[in-house]
Design a protein around this motif. Structure first.
Motif, PDB file in Angstrom:
ATOM      1  N   SER A  66       4.634  -0.966  -5.542  1.00 27.84           N
ATOM      2  CA  SER A  66       5.440   0.252  -5.494  1.00 27.84           C
ATOM      3  C   SER A  66       4.563   1.414  -5.932  1.00 27.84           C
ATOM      4  O   SER A  66       3.496   1.226  -6.525  1.00 27.84           O
ATOM      5  CB  SER A  66       6.641   0.120  -6.432  1.00 27.84           C
ATOM      6  OG  SER A  66       6.195   0.066  -7.780  1.00 27.84           O
ATOM      7  N   THR A  67       5.008   2.626  -5.672  1.00 28.10           N
ATOM      8  CA  THR A  67       4.258   3.813  -6.108  1.00 28.10           C
ATOM      9  C   THR A  67       4.103   3.810  -7.624  1.00 28.10           C
ATOM     10  O   THR A  67       3.039   4.144  -8.156  1.00 28.10           O
ATOM     11  CB  THR A  67       4.981   5.097  -5.657  1.00 28.10           C
ATOM     12  OG1 THR A  67       5.105   5.090  -4.231  1.00 28.10           O
ATOM     13  CG2 THR A  67       4.213   6.339  -6.095  1.00 28.10           C
ATOM     14  N   GLN A  68       5.138   3.389  -8.316  1.00 32.80           N
ATOM     15  CA  GLN A  68       5.106   3.337  -9.778  1.00 32.80           C
ATOM     16  C   GLN A  68       4.071   2.316 -10.272  1.00 32.80           C
ATOM     17  O   GLN A  68       3.305   2.590 -11.203  1.00 32.80           O
ATOM     18  CB  GLN A  68       6.491   2.983 -10.318  1.00 32.80           C
ATOM     19  CG  GLN A  68       6.579   2.984 -11.844  1.00 32.80           C
ATOM     20  CD  GLN A  68       7.984   2.651 -12.332  1.00 32.80           C
ATOM     21  OE1 GLN A  68       8.900   2.440 -11.537  1.00 32.80           O
ATOM     22  NE2 GLN A  68       8.153   2.616 -13.641  1.00 32.80           N
ATOM     23  N   GLU A  69       4.027   1.150  -9.641  1.00 31.01           N
ATOM     24  CA  GLU A  69       3.052   0.120 -10.034  1.00 31.01           C
ATOM     25  C   GLU A  69       1.628   0.581  -9.761  1.00 31.01           C
ATOM     26  O   GLU A  69       0.718   0.371 -10.573  1.00 31.01           O
ATOM     27  CB  GLU A  69       3.348  -1.179  -9.272  1.00 31.01           C
ATOM     28  CG  GLU A  69       4.617  -1.879  -9.739  1.00 31.01           C
ATOM     29  CD  GLU A  69       5.034  -2.997  -8.805  1.00 31.01           C
ATOM     30  OE1 GLU A  69       5.617  -3.988  -9.295  1.00 31.01           O
ATOM     31  OE2 GLU A  69       4.786  -2.891  -7.574  1.00 31.01           O
ATOM     32  N   TYR A  70       1.449   1.234  -8.617  1.00 37.98           N
ATOM     33  CA  TYR A  70       0.122   1.728  -8.244  1.00 37.98           C
ATOM     34  C   TYR A  70      -0.379   2.767  -9.259  1.00 37.98           C
ATOM     35  O   TYR A  70      -1.525   2.697  -9.722  1.00 37.98           O
ATOM     36  CB  TYR A  70       0.198   2.352  -6.854  1.00 37.98           C
ATOM     37  CG  TYR A  70      -1.130   2.827  -6.296  1.00 37.98           C
ATOM     38  CD1 TYR A  70      -2.083   1.917  -5.858  1.00 37.98           C
ATOM     39  CD2 TYR A  70      -1.408   4.187  -6.178  1.00 37.98           C
ATOM     40  CE1 TYR A  70      -3.295   2.352  -5.323  1.00 37.98           C
ATOM     41  CE2 TYR A  70      -2.609   4.633  -5.654  1.00 37.98           C
ATOM     42  CZ  TYR A  70      -3.552   3.704  -5.223  1.00 37.98           C
ATOM     43  OH  TYR A  70      -4.756   4.136  -4.710  1.00 37.98           O
ATOM     44  N   LYS A  71       0.480   3.682  -9.623  1.00 34.07           N
ATOM     45  CA  LYS A  71       0.091   4.726 -10.579  1.00 34.07           C
ATOM     46  C   LYS A  71      -0.171   4.142 -11.963  1.00 34.07           C
ATOM     47  O   LYS A  71      -1.052   4.620 -12.692  1.00 34.07           O
ATOM     48  CB  LYS A  71       1.169   5.808 -10.641  1.00 34.07           C
ATOM     49  CG  LYS A  71       1.220   6.674  -9.389  1.00 34.07           C
ATOM     50  CD  LYS A  71       2.282   7.761  -9.483  1.00 34.07           C
ATOM     51  CE  LYS A  71       2.247   8.658  -8.249  1.00 34.07           C
ATOM     52  NZ  LYS A  71       3.305   9.710  -8.300  1.00 34.07           N
ATOM     53  N   ALA A  72       0.574   3.117 -12.323  1.00 38.07           N
ATOM     54  CA  ALA A  72       0.360   2.484 -13.630  1.00 38.07           C
ATOM     55  C   ALA A  72      -1.029   1.859 -13.698  1.00 38.07           C
ATOM     56  O   ALA A  72      -1.723   1.960 -14.715  1.00 38.07           O
ATOM     57  CB  ALA A  72       1.426   1.419 -13.871  1.00 38.07           C
ATOM     58  N   LEU A  73      -1.461   1.239 -12.608  1.00 36.63           N
ATOM     59  CA  LEU A  73      -2.794   0.642 -12.562  1.00 36.63           C
ATOM     60  C   LEU A  73      -3.876   1.723 -12.616  1.00 36.63           C
ATOM     61  O   LEU A  73      -4.918   1.550 -13.263  1.00 36.63           O
ATOM     62  CB  LEU A  73      -2.957  -0.202 -11.298  1.00 36.63           C
ATOM     63  CG  LEU A  73      -2.099  -1.473 -11.235  1.00 36.63           C
ATOM     64  CD1 LEU A  73      -2.188  -2.114  -9.857  1.00 36.63           C
ATOM     65  CD2 LEU A  73      -2.523  -2.474 -12.308  1.00 36.63           C
ATOM     66  N   GLN A  74      -3.631   2.836 -11.963  1.00 35.26           N
ATOM     67  CA  GLN A  74      -4.590   3.939 -12.008  1.00 35.26           C
ATOM     68  C   GLN A  74      -4.689   4.536 -13.409  1.00 35.26           C
ATOM     69  O   GLN A  74      -5.773   4.909 -13.859  1.00 35.26           O
ATOM     70  CB  GLN A  74      -4.194   5.031 -11.016  1.00 35.26           C
ATOM     71  CG  GLN A  74      -4.460   4.663  -9.571  1.00 35.26           C
ATOM     72  CD  GLN A  74      -4.350   5.861  -8.655  1.00 35.26           C
ATOM     73  OE1 GLN A  74      -3.391   6.633  -8.741  1.00 35.26           O
ATOM     74  NE2 GLN A  74      -5.308   6.020  -7.763  1.00 35.26           N
ATOM     75  N   THR A  75      -3.572   4.604 -14.090  1.00 38.58           N
ATOM     76  CA  THR A  75      -3.557   5.170 -15.439  1.00 38.58           C
ATOM     77  C   THR A  75      -4.330   4.294 -16.415  1.00 38.58           C
ATOM     78  O   THR A  75      -5.038   4.800 -17.290  1.00 38.58           O
ATOM     79  CB  THR A  75      -2.106   5.336 -15.926  1.00 38.58           C
ATOM     80  OG1 THR A  75      -1.412   6.224 -15.029  1.00 38.58           O
ATOM     81  CG2 THR A  75      -2.061   5.907 -17.333  1.00 38.58           C
ATOM     82  N   LEU A  76      -4.205   2.995 -16.268  1.00 39.87           N
ATOM     83  CA  LEU A  76      -4.858   2.066 -17.199  1.00 39.87           C
ATOM     84  C   LEU A  76      -6.370   1.966 -16.982  1.00 39.87           C
ATOM     85  O   LEU A  76      -7.125   1.743 -17.930  1.00 39.87           O
ATOM     86  CB  LEU A  76      -4.244   0.672 -17.062  1.00 39.87           C
ATOM     87  CG  LEU A  76      -2.867   0.464 -17.691  1.00 39.87           C
ATOM     88  CD1 LEU A  76      -2.334  -0.922 -17.332  1.00 39.87           C
ATOM     89  CD2 LEU A  76      -2.945   0.622 -19.207  1.00 39.87           C
ATOM     90  N   THR A  77      -6.819   2.114 -15.744  1.00 38.84           N
ATOM     91  CA  THR A  77      -8.235   1.898 -15.429  1.00 38.84           C
ATOM     92  C   THR A  77      -8.977   3.232 -15.303  1.00 38.84           C
ATOM     93  O   THR A  77      -8.367   4.285 -15.151  1.00 38.84           O
ATOM     94  CB  THR A  77      -8.382   1.094 -14.127  1.00 38.84           C
ATOM     95  OG1 THR A  77      -7.676   1.769 -13.068  1.00 38.84           O
ATOM     96  CG2 THR A  77      -7.804  -0.292 -14.294  1.00 38.84           C
ATOM     97  N   LYS A  78     -10.292   3.157 -15.348  1.00 38.12           N
ATOM     98  CA  LYS A  78     -11.126   4.360 -15.302  1.00 38.12           C
ATOM     99  C   LYS A  78     -11.358   4.830 -13.864  1.00 38.12           C
ATOM    100  O   LYS A  78     -11.689   4.036 -12.990  1.00 38.12           O
ATOM    101  CB  LYS A  78     -12.488   4.087 -15.939  1.00 38.12           C
ATOM    102  CG  LYS A  78     -12.451   3.798 -17.429  1.00 38.12           C
ATOM    103  CD  LYS A  78     -13.856   3.548 -17.947  1.00 38.12           C
ATOM    104  CE  LYS A  78     -13.842   3.219 -19.443  1.00 38.12           C
ATOM    105  NZ  LYS A  78     -15.216   2.985 -19.963  1.00 38.12           N
ATOM    106  N   ALA A  79     -11.206   6.116 -13.653  1.00 37.53           N
ATOM    107  CA  ALA A  79     -11.540   6.727 -12.355  1.00 37.53           C
ATOM    108  C   ALA A  79     -13.016   7.129 -12.414  1.00 37.53           C
ATOM    109  O   ALA A  79     -13.346   8.280 -12.681  1.00 37.53           O
ATOM    110  CB  ALA A  79     -10.655   7.934 -12.076  1.00 37.53           C
TER     111      ALA A  79
END
Length: 303
Positions: free
Chosen positions: A283-296
């Motif tokens: 989901s969009t929410q799950e995707y954003k959560a993974l982005q928040t936790l990991t380094k860009a």
């Protein structure tokens, strides 16, 4: 298994590709893994003339000859074995590419290669000449599409802007998000597909991560940071999403990613990856959560 179009080509590739480098040289073992892949719906097989002095291409060709019209076979060129086979040199010249393709076709037992890829590259290469070689091979019917395997934004940019390239194979995972800033927007703009290699980051993005952590960490992550992050990612797992499922579905969430390529040294390991890639889309929410936790992260070289 779901299939996606590769770039502007007519190739429809399975969301999970089998990276054949880790098959080994035992014919019986290699054929068993490839047979399992076919049974699980994988139609995309990636090899290279570099692997095991061409033995890998021979094994892949033998195993797939009876299903040739049902599969996508990709191989690579550019690394030229030295005469004593104790090392190799880089040769992206037109003359070498057009000669090397003949050897790959013979070893693979093919009349044409579905996807022919440059196996690396630098900004100092004769890129225009390299592109000419691939374009001629395409017109001559020896290949159906071409791409490059590279993590260098400056090289990728040149091929995307000056050729009819269909795919870029690049290192991309939740632990290595450098391409999101450096090249994915460009590829999306030009309709070039990504084939993501290293999607589970050497096993760190799997249930076996505790035994995979090294003292030196991984890329921008120290060992301590990895442990903290992976524990948090593990907390996001559910009945619908395993850890490696989150890792693979994260990549496939991006519209430019056509397929993720994983190796397998056993049929069981392959089945684990198949199970993971068949999990529900994020989901969009799950995707954003993974982005928040990991380094860009960002590419500091080869810009």
């Amino acid at each position: 298994m779901k299939k996606q179009r590769l770039g502007h080509s007519h190739l429809q590739v399975s969301e999970l590709a089998l990276g054949c480098m880790s098959l080994g040289t035992d014919e019986k073992v290699a054929h068993a893994i490839i047979e399992t892949a076919l049974e699980e719906g994988i139609n995309y097989f990636d090899t290279a003339d570099l692997y095991d002095f061409g033995v890998n291409e021979r094994l892949v060709g033998q195993a797939l000859t009876s299903v040739r019209e049902e599969v996508i076979i990709a191989t690579k060129v550019g690394n030229r074995w030295q005469e004593g086979k104790d090392g190799w040199t880089w040769d992206p010249s037109k003359a070498y590419i057009k000669e090397a393709v003949k050897g790959s076709l013979q070893r693979l037992q093919l009349d044409y290669i579905d996807l022919y890829q440059l196996h690396g590259g630098t900004i100092d290469d004769p890129i225009e000449e390299t592109i000419e070689a691939f374009e001629e091979l395409k017109k001559e019917g020896f290949i159906r599409a071409y791409g490059i395997s590279s993590i260098r934004p400056n090289v990728i940019r040149e091929f995307v802007k000056h050729s009819a390239i269909d795919s870029i194979m690049m290192q991309y995972s939740l632990l290595d998000r450098r391409s999101e800033e450096a090249v994915l927007p460009l590829l999306r703009e030009h309709g070039v597909s990504v084939v993501a290699r290293g999607p589970v980051a050497k096993g760190l993005l799997s249930d076996h991560w505790r035994e995979k952590i090294k003292d030196q960490g991984y890329l921008d992550y120290s060992a301590h940071e990895l442990k903290e992050l992976l524990e948090k990612l593990e907390q996001l797992t559910t009945n619908e999403h395993s850890l490696n499922g989150l890792a693979l579905r994260y990549l496939l969430h991006h519209e430019s990613v056509a397929s993720v390529v994983t190796g397998a040294s056993s049929a069981q390991q392959l089945k684990e990856n198949v199970r993971a890639v068949k999990e529900a889309s994020l989901s969009t929410q799950e995707y954003k959560a993974l982005q928040t936790l990991t380094k860009a992260a960002h590419y500091n070289q080869h810009r």
